[in-house]
Each structure stands twice: as C-alpha cells, then as structure tokens.
Design a protein around this motif. Structure first.
Motif, PDB file in Angstrom:
ATOM      1  N   ALA A 140       0.781  -1.273   0.031  1.00  0.00           N
ATOM      2  CA  ALA A 140       0.052  -0.019  -0.040  1.00  0.00           C
ATOM      3  C   ALA A 140       0.862   1.132  -0.089  1.00  0.00           C
ATOM      4  O   ALA A 140       1.773   1.354   0.800  1.00  0.00           O
ATOM      5  CB  ALA A 140      -1.121  -0.105   1.236  1.00  0.00           C
ATOM      6  N   GLY A 141       0.671   2.296  -1.040  1.00  0.00           N
ATOM      7  CA  GLY A 141       1.290   3.389  -0.964  1.00  0.00           C
ATOM      8  C   GLY A 141       2.440   3.303  -1.934  1.00  0.00           C
ATOM      9  O   GLY A 141       3.118   2.251  -2.172  1.00  0.00           O
ATOM     10  N   ALA A 142       2.504   4.474  -2.873  1.00  0.00           N
ATOM     11  CA  ALA A 142       3.679   4.339  -3.697  1.00  0.00           C
ATOM     12  C   ALA A 142       5.099   3.839  -3.319  1.00  0.00           C
ATOM     13  O   ALA A 142       5.761   3.273  -3.868  1.00  0.00           O
ATOM     14  CB  ALA A 142       3.504   5.915  -4.639  1.00  0.00           C
ATOM     15  N   HIS A 143       5.519   4.161  -2.114  1.00  0.00           N
ATOM     16  CA  HIS A 143       6.802   4.044  -1.783  1.00  0.00           C
ATOM     17  C   HIS A 143       6.953   2.482  -1.432  1.00  0.00           C
ATOM     18  O   HIS A 143       7.803   1.941  -1.799  1.00  0.00           O
ATOM     19  CB  HIS A 143       6.931   4.704  -0.441  1.00  0.00           C
ATOM     20  CG  HIS A 143       8.453   4.362   0.406  1.00  0.00           C
ATOM     21  ND1 HIS A 143       9.380   4.873  -0.256  1.00  0.00           N
ATOM     22  CD2 HIS A 143       8.568   3.822   1.572  1.00  0.00           C
ATOM     23  CE1 HIS A 143      10.613   4.453   0.548  1.00  0.00           C
ATOM     24  NE2 HIS A 143       9.960   3.764   1.681  1.00  0.00           N
ATOM     25  N   ALA A 144       5.981   1.939  -0.924  1.00  0.00           N
ATOM     26  CA  ALA A 144       6.042   0.603  -0.374  1.00  0.00           C
ATOM     27  C   ALA A 144       5.919  -0.209  -1.884  1.00  0.00           C
ATOM     28  O   ALA A 144       6.642  -1.435  -1.756  1.00  0.00           O
ATOM     29  CB  ALA A 144       4.682   0.165   0.523  1.00  0.00           C
ATOM     30  N   ILE A 145       5.367   0.237  -2.578  1.00  0.00           N
ATOM     31  CA  ILE A 145       5.125  -0.495  -4.001  1.00  0.00           C
ATOM     32  C   ILE A 145       6.532  -0.318  -4.642  1.00  0.00           C
ATOM     33  O   ILE A 145       6.882  -1.369  -5.327  1.00  0.00           O
ATOM     34  CB  ILE A 145       4.014   0.083  -4.867  1.00  0.00           C
ATOM     35  CG1 ILE A 145       2.648  -0.235  -4.189  1.00  0.00           C
ATOM     36  CG2 ILE A 145       4.061  -0.436  -6.348  1.00  0.00           C
ATOM     37  CD1 ILE A 145       1.573   0.528  -4.898  1.00  0.00           C
ATOM     38  N   ALA A 146       7.064   0.709  -4.790  1.00  0.00           N
ATOM     39  CA  ALA A 146       8.486   0.922  -5.233  1.00  0.00           C
ATOM     40  C   ALA A 146       9.565  -0.025  -4.720  1.00  0.00           C
ATOM     41  O   ALA A 146      10.015  -0.825  -5.223  1.00  0.00           O
ATOM     42  CB  ALA A 146       8.819   2.359  -5.261  1.00  0.00           C
ATOM     43  N   GLU A 147       9.453  -0.010  -3.387  1.00  0.00           N
ATOM     44  CA  GLU A 147      10.310  -0.915  -2.601  1.00  0.00           C
ATOM     45  C   GLU A 147       9.963  -2.521  -2.871  1.00  0.00           C
ATOM     46  O   GLU A 147      10.967  -3.272  -2.944  1.00  0.00           O
ATOM     47  CB  GLU A 147      10.303  -0.675  -0.970  1.00  0.00           C
ATOM     48  CG  GLU A 147      10.833   0.522  -0.629  1.00  0.00           C
ATOM     49  CD  GLU A 147      11.074   0.350   0.894  1.00  0.00           C
ATOM     50  OE1 GLU A 147      10.492  -0.616   1.438  1.00  0.00           O
ATOM     51  OE2 GLU A 147      11.529   1.621   1.456  1.00  0.00           O
ATOM     52  N   GLY A 148       8.849  -2.821  -2.848  1.00  0.00           N
ATOM     53  CA  GLY A 148       8.411  -4.278  -3.201  1.00  0.00           C
ATOM     54  C   GLY A 148       8.763  -4.651  -4.369  1.00  0.00           C
ATOM     55  O   GLY A 148       9.316  -5.932  -4.544  1.00  0.00           O
ATOM     56  N   VAL A 149       8.307  -3.830  -5.478  1.00  0.00           N
ATOM     57  CA  VAL A 149       8.546  -4.350  -6.644  1.00  0.00           C
ATOM     58  C   VAL A 149      10.124  -4.225  -6.985  1.00  0.00           C
ATOM     59  O   VAL A 149      10.620  -5.098  -7.835  1.00  0.00           O
ATOM     60  CB  VAL A 149       7.751  -3.491  -7.814  1.00  0.00           C
ATOM     61  CG1 VAL A 149       8.259  -3.581  -9.231  1.00  0.00           C
ATOM     62  CG2 VAL A 149       6.261  -3.749  -7.605  1.00  0.00           C
ATOM     63  N   GLY A 150      10.856  -3.236  -6.367  1.00  0.00           N
ATOM     64  CA  GLY A 150      12.313  -3.420  -6.526  1.00  0.00           C
ATOM     65  C   GLY A 150      12.858  -4.460  -6.146  1.00  0.00           C
ATOM     66  O   GLY A 150      13.907  -5.140  -6.616  1.00  0.00           O
ATOM     67  N   PHE A 179      12.559  -7.411  -8.405  1.00  0.00           N
ATOM     68  CA  PHE A 179      13.215  -7.173  -9.569  1.00  0.00           C
ATOM     69  C   PHE A 179      14.788  -7.610  -9.361  1.00  0.00           C
ATOM     70  O   PHE A 179      15.613  -8.165 -10.218  1.00  0.00           O
ATOM     71  CB  PHE A 179      13.665  -5.905 -10.046  1.00  0.00           C
ATOM     72  CG  PHE A 179      12.421  -5.286 -10.683  1.00  0.00           C
ATOM     73  CD1 PHE A 179      11.394  -6.072 -11.398  1.00  0.00           C
ATOM     74  CD2 PHE A 179      11.757  -3.773 -10.746  1.00  0.00           C
ATOM     75  CE1 PHE A 179      10.219  -5.604 -12.196  1.00  0.00           C
ATOM     76  CE2 PHE A 179      11.031  -3.334 -11.397  1.00  0.00           C
ATOM     77  CZ  PHE A 179      10.053  -4.348 -11.948  1.00  0.00           C
ATOM     78  N   THR A 180      15.272  -7.722  -7.989  1.00  0.00           N
ATOM     79  CA  THR A 180      16.571  -8.516  -7.580  1.00  0.00           C
ATOM     80  C   THR A 180      16.496  -9.770  -7.875  1.00  0.00           C
ATOM     81  O   THR A 180      17.652 -10.313  -7.723  1.00  0.00           O
ATOM     82  CB  THR A 180      16.979  -8.050  -6.256  1.00  0.00           C
ATOM     83  OG1 THR A 180      16.250  -8.739  -5.396  1.00  0.00           O
ATOM     84  CG2 THR A 180      16.984  -6.457  -6.160  1.00  0.00           C
ATOM     85  N   THR A 181      15.533 -10.641  -7.993  1.00  0.00           N
ATOM     86  CA  THR A 181      15.201 -11.902  -8.036  1.00  0.00           C
ATOM     87  C   THR A 181      15.281 -12.504  -9.456  1.00  0.00           C
ATOM     88  O   THR A 181      15.275 -13.795  -9.842  1.00  0.00           O
ATOM     89  CB  THR A 181      14.250 -12.602  -7.256  1.00  0.00           C
ATOM     90  OG1 THR A 181      12.749 -12.236  -7.987  1.00  0.00           O
ATOM     91  CG2 THR A 181      13.984 -12.033  -5.938  1.00  0.00           C
ATOM     92  N   ILE A 182      15.398 -11.654 -10.366  1.00  0.00           N
ATOM     93  CA  ILE A 182      15.413 -12.041 -11.782  1.00  0.00           C
ATOM     94  C   ILE A 182      16.148 -11.258 -12.576  1.00  0.00           C
ATOM     95  O   ILE A 182      16.821 -10.240 -12.000  1.00  0.00           O
ATOM     96  CB  ILE A 182      13.885 -11.903 -12.391  1.00  0.00           C
ATOM     97  CG1 ILE A 182      13.536 -10.424 -12.285  1.00  0.00           C
ATOM     98  CG2 ILE A 182      13.017 -13.035 -11.808  1.00  0.00           C
ATOM     99  CD1 ILE A 182      12.336 -10.023 -13.036  1.00  0.00           C
ATOM    100  N   SER A 183      16.706 -11.562 -13.744  1.00  0.00           N
ATOM    101  CA  SER A 183      17.698 -10.780 -14.541  1.00  0.00           C
ATOM    102  C   SER A 183      17.113 -10.030 -15.525  1.00  0.00           C
ATOM    103  O   SER A 183      17.707  -9.028 -16.274  1.00  0.00           O
ATOM    104  CB  SER A 183      18.849 -11.652 -14.974  1.00  0.00           C
ATOM    105  OG  SER A 183      18.507 -12.526 -15.867  1.00  0.00           O
ATOM    106  N   GLY A 184      15.864 -10.122 -15.851  1.00  0.00           N
ATOM    107  CA  GLY A 184      15.017  -9.420 -16.811  1.00  0.00           C
ATOM    108  C   GLY A 184      13.473  -9.924 -16.992  1.00  0.00           C
ATOM    109  O   GLY A 184      13.237 -10.974 -16.384  1.00  0.00           O
ATOM    110  N   LEU A 185      12.801  -9.278 -17.560  1.00  0.00           N
ATOM    111  CA  LEU A 185      11.495  -9.527 -17.794  1.00  0.00           C
ATOM    112  C   LEU A 185      10.752  -8.884 -19.294  1.00  0.00           C
ATOM    113  O   LEU A 185      11.343  -7.648 -19.514  1.00  0.00           O
ATOM    114  CB  LEU A 185      10.474  -9.622 -16.915  1.00  0.00           C
ATOM    115  CG  LEU A 185       9.938  -8.178 -16.302  1.00  0.00           C
ATOM    116  CD1 LEU A 185       8.764  -8.334 -15.384  1.00  0.00           C
ATOM    117  CD2 LEU A 185      10.929  -7.514 -15.716  1.00  0.00           C
ATOM    118  N   ARG A 186       9.871  -9.561 -19.929  1.00  0.00           N
ATOM    119  CA  ARG A 186       9.296  -8.768 -20.890  1.00  0.00           C
ATOM    120  C   ARG A 186       7.835  -9.305 -21.041  1.00  0.00           C
ATOM    121  O   ARG A 186       7.480 -10.420 -20.856  1.00  0.00           O
ATOM    122  CB  ARG A 186       9.824  -9.335 -22.206  1.00  0.00           C
ATOM    123  CG  ARG A 186      11.435  -8.938 -22.561  1.00  0.00           C
ATOM    124  CD  ARG A 186      12.097  -9.486 -23.709  1.00  0.00           C
ATOM    125  NE  ARG A 186      12.188 -10.834 -23.412  1.00  0.00           N
ATOM    126  CZ  ARG A 186      12.837 -11.432 -22.925  1.00  0.00           C
ATOM    127  NH1 ARG A 186      13.634 -11.057 -22.055  1.00  0.00           N
ATOM    128  NH2 ARG A 186      13.049 -12.807 -22.901  1.00  0.00           N
TER     129      ARG A 186
END
Length: 122
Positions: free
Chosen positions: A40-50, A53-60
């Motif tokens: 919940a909240g843009a900050h938490a979303i940025a942190e969670g999604v970020g 992203f560290t668990t993969i090398s890319g996505l499409r």
C-alpha cells in the motif's frame, strides 16, 4: 493493440524501473502480486517491486488481450522472465487495475503462477 497507459505501465516494468512504475499509483494505491501480501502506497510499491526485480535478471510483457471499461482495465499477458541462472521461462498472467478520479491506479492485482520462474534447473 494496448492502450497508451498499458504500454507505459509495462514499459516501466520491463525496464525494471520500480520508481517509474510506482508513479502510476495514487498515494494510497494498493498492489497485490500473486498470493503475496498487499503493498500500500507508492513508496511500499516501489520497494516491493524493486525487491522482486533483484530475483530475476529481466522480464518482458506481451499483451495478448486488453479490456477497458471505464476506470477498469484487464490485461491478459504472456510474461517472459529471465532467470538468474540464465534460463528464460514464459508464463501466462492477468493484470487488473482500477483508476481513481485523477487517472492514477488505486487498486492493481496481478494473477500469475511464478513457480516456473523459481523452479530448480533440471
């Protein structure tokens, strides 16, 4: 063909730009990814999604279908994940979001089975 907003959302995600992705959200926006806990909240979303992203090398993301009804969007996707072991896997997904009166996302849900992304190499 995907709408402009859908294209911009998945361009930010495919660039693995968590901050840019979070900017599509209202201040109190909420994201639920698979069976994970809501963010919940843009900050938490940025942190969670970020962190994700560290668990993969890319996505499409490849948009298969999109339905927009007023403030609600449903997107059927094929998502290719580049794993940290160098392999890639493509899985089906559905993203659903709702826009508030300022055209910001206030509710976003991702339905996906990530098990193939993290399955041991054979």
């Amino acid at each position: 063909m995907a709408t402009d907003l859908t294209t911009r959302v998945f361009t930010a995600v495919d660039a693995r730009d968590a901050k840019a992705f979070s900017e599509f959200f209202a201040g109190d926006g909420r994201l639920v990814f698979g069976n994970g806990e809501p963010m919940a909240g843009a900050h938490a979303i940025a942190e969670g999604v970020g962190q994700f992203f560290t668990t993969i090398s890319g996505l499409r993301h490849q948009v298969v279908n999109e339905w927009v009804t007023g403030p609600d969007t449903v997107v059927e996707l094929k998502v290719t994940y580049d794993r940290l072991d160098g392999r890639s896997v493509t899985v089906p997904a559905v993203s659903i979001w709702h826009l508030d009166t300022d055209d910001l996302i206030d509710d976003y849900r991702i339905y996906i089975d990530l098990a193939p992304v993290y399955a041991p190499s054979t």
